[in-house]
Design a protein around this motif. Sequence first.
Motif, PDB file in Angstrom:
ATOM      1  N   LEU A  68       0.629  -1.383   0.046  1.00 27.74           N
ATOM      2  CA  LEU A  68      -0.083   0.204   0.013  1.00 27.74           C
ATOM      3  C   LEU A  68       0.816   1.347  -0.001  1.00 27.74           C
ATOM      4  O   LEU A  68       1.211   1.635   1.142  1.00 27.74           O
ATOM      5  CB  LEU A  68      -0.860  -0.226   1.235  1.00 27.74           C
ATOM      6  CG  LEU A  68      -2.085  -1.099   1.192  1.00 27.74           C
ATOM      7  CD1 LEU A  68      -2.842  -1.068   2.315  1.00 27.74           C
ATOM      8  CD2 LEU A  68      -3.109  -0.812   0.220  1.00 27.74           C
ATOM      9  N   ALA A  69       1.162   1.670  -1.099  1.00 28.55           N
ATOM     10  CA  ALA A  69       2.252   2.665  -1.435  1.00 28.55           C
ATOM     11  C   ALA A  69       1.710   4.020  -0.989  1.00 28.55           C
ATOM     12  O   ALA A  69       2.566   5.034  -0.344  1.00 28.55           O
ATOM     13  CB  ALA A  69       2.817   2.710  -2.701  1.00 28.55           C
ATOM     14  N   PHE A  70       0.590   4.283  -0.942  1.00 28.20           N
ATOM     15  CA  PHE A  70      -0.186   5.454  -0.487  1.00 28.20           C
ATOM     16  C   PHE A  70       0.351   5.950   0.826  1.00 28.20           C
ATOM     17  O   PHE A  70       0.284   6.846   1.547  1.00 28.20           O
ATOM     18  CB  PHE A  70      -1.382   5.627  -0.978  1.00 28.20           C
ATOM     19  CG  PHE A  70      -2.275   7.012  -0.697  1.00 28.20           C
ATOM     20  CD1 PHE A  70      -1.866   8.003  -1.579  1.00 28.20           C
ATOM     21  CD2 PHE A  70      -3.059   7.214   0.263  1.00 28.20           C
ATOM     22  CE1 PHE A  70      -2.350   9.289  -1.721  1.00 28.20           C
ATOM     23  CE2 PHE A  70      -3.669   8.460   0.475  1.00 28.20           C
ATOM     24  CZ  PHE A  70      -3.357   9.528  -0.628  1.00 28.20           C
ATOM     25  N   PHE A  71       0.290   4.699   1.682  1.00 29.88           N
ATOM     26  CA  PHE A  71       0.441   4.984   3.188  1.00 29.88           C
ATOM     27  C   PHE A  71       1.932   4.952   3.464  1.00 29.88           C
ATOM     28  O   PHE A  71       2.427   4.763   4.669  1.00 29.88           O
ATOM     29  CB  PHE A  71      -0.176   4.177   3.890  1.00 29.88           C
ATOM     30  CG  PHE A  71      -1.744   4.312   3.697  1.00 29.88           C
ATOM     31  CD1 PHE A  71      -2.491   5.336   4.435  1.00 29.88           C
ATOM     32  CD2 PHE A  71      -2.584   3.057   2.996  1.00 29.88           C
ATOM     33  CE1 PHE A  71      -3.908   5.463   4.045  1.00 29.88           C
ATOM     34  CE2 PHE A  71      -3.891   3.502   2.868  1.00 29.88           C
ATOM     35  CZ  PHE A  71      -4.493   4.565   3.181  1.00 29.88           C
ATOM     36  N   ASP A  72       2.837   4.720   2.563  1.00 34.41           N
ATOM     37  CA  ASP A  72       4.293   4.655   2.825  1.00 34.41           C
ATOM     38  C   ASP A  72       4.826   6.030   2.818  1.00 34.41           C
ATOM     39  O   ASP A  72       4.929   6.832   2.120  1.00 34.41           O
ATOM     40  CB  ASP A  72       4.916   3.773   1.636  1.00 34.41           C
ATOM     41  CG  ASP A  72       6.300   3.776   1.892  1.00 34.41           C
ATOM     42  OD1 ASP A  72       7.033   4.202   2.731  1.00 34.41           O
ATOM     43  OD2 ASP A  72       7.147   2.758   0.968  1.00 34.41           O
TER      44      ASP A  72
END
Length: 207
Positions: A68-72
């Motif tokens: 989940l890259a958006f929360f990285d």
Amino acid sequence: MRADDRIAIADDGAGIVLAPAPGEGATGTALVFIPGAKVDPWAYAALLSGLVTDDGLAVVITTPGLNLAFFDLRPLSTFTGLAPDVGTWMVGGHSLGGVRACQLASDAGALVLFASYCANDLSGSALPVLSLAGSEDGLSTPQMIADARHLLPADATMIEIPGASHASHASFGDDGAHPGDGTPTATDAEVSAVVTDQVGELASRLP
């Protein structure tokens, strides 16, 4: 791709690094690529391999927790540090990964969107931007990309690839079919050729 001796591959957990093998004409320019939500980072390796073999770029595909890259929240430097010999960095991403790339764009020399668009306003920046979209994309639809166009610089290059979908059948990621992807009519090779040509052309214009 693993059998191609023109590509050096490394994976340290933070990211997968694809780079020109020694003697293969590395340009000193690279792309940090952020995957879409819940897509295996390796699903993009074949699509992006032409940037290495044809354009001499290095590519760092990030490996976010839970895919989940958006929360990285890691900074761009986490990934640029994986290829310390690179002098010029672009950042890009697919789908929600592209939304995250927009947030990191101020720390890069250029932005590349793959079936994606920005949620933050970059219209006042001088950042070189390339947007690659698919005519058959059912998720990041042509209309949605057009609606967010005003958030990009006026001179951003907008390319719609005829017959490309969102991700299924490898249009922008070899991860199998997902609900809403759309049905591609372009072949994997056709989409990959456009990606290689357009990103390579952008990289050639960077200092």
